[in-house]
Write a protein that holds these residues in place. Structure first.
Motif, short mmCIF file in Angstrom:
data_model
loop_
_atom_site.label_atom_id
_atom_site.label_comp_id
_atom_site.label_asym_id
_atom_site.label_seq_id
_atom_site.Cartn_x
_atom_site.Cartn_y
_atom_site.Cartn_z
N SER A 119 -24.24 13.71 -1.40
CA SER A 119 -25.46 13.30 -0.72
C SER A 119 -25.27 11.92 -0.06
O SER A 119 -24.71 11.01 -0.68
N GLU A 121 -27.52 9.86 0.32
CA GLU A 121 -28.46 8.95 -0.34
C GLU A 121 -28.07 8.68 -1.80
O GLU A 121 -28.87 8.14 -2.56
N ALA A 123 -27.92 10.83 -4.08
CA ALA A 123 -28.76 11.66 -4.94
C ALA A 123 -27.88 12.45 -5.89
O ALA A 123 -26.85 12.98 -5.51
N THR A 125 -28.66 15.21 -7.20
CA THR A 125 -28.95 16.64 -7.11
C THR A 125 -27.78 17.38 -6.49
O THR A 125 -27.62 18.58 -6.69
#
Length: 153
Positions: A119, A121, A123, A125
């Motif tokens: 990611s 960012e 992240a 996830t």
């Protein structure tokens, strides 16, 4: 005593096997005519480079010096290289690669752990991995790296 090979060393050995050219003219000897047992086979392109990769140390990567994190666009330390100096990175902050940019190989010579993220960012996830700072050479990331964080220790 049982020891394990770090994931990055195993990846480097695997990359050496995959990227190494096949041995020119190597053939497997046929069975000895007076024996029912086949003759031993010569080392193959799979065994010789893997043995060499474990003992050769890190690849020669000109331009990636101590205190730097180097990221390559393509696996095997190929393509455009981006270099980040430890002195210019905010510790424990997400650093996104330039928009649309990604990396598939890295060398961590910062002396600190670095986490790379799929990611942009940072992240959690998506995929992410942390590489030790004592000199980690990763010829192929399992995902496109789009951001990273350098940790205090």
């Amino acid at each position: 005593m049982r020891t394990t090979m770090p994931k990055t060393v195993a990846a480097a050995a695997l990359a050496a096997v995959i990227l190494a050219p096949a041995q020119a003219g190597a053939t497997t000897p046929s069975a000895h005519p007076d024996s029912a047992t086949p003759a031993p086979t010569a080392p193959t392109a799979l065994t010789a480079p893997a043995r060499h990769a474990r003992t050769a140390g890190p690849p020669m990567l000109a331009g990636c010096g101590p205190g730097e994190l180097c990221l390559w666009k393509k696996p095997g330390f190929h393509g455009a290289r981006q270099t980040y100096e430890l002195s210019e990175i905010d510790i424990e902050s997400c650093v996104a690669l330039p928009e649309g940019g990604s990396a598939q190989a890295l060398a961590n010579r910062t002396g600190r752990p670095v986490t790379t993220y799929q990611s942009a960012e940072c992240a959690e996830t998506g995929e992410f991995d942390t590489y030790p700072g004592g000199g980690t050479w990763a010829p192929e990331s399992p995902y496109r790296v789009r951001a990273f964080k350098v940790w205090e220790s």
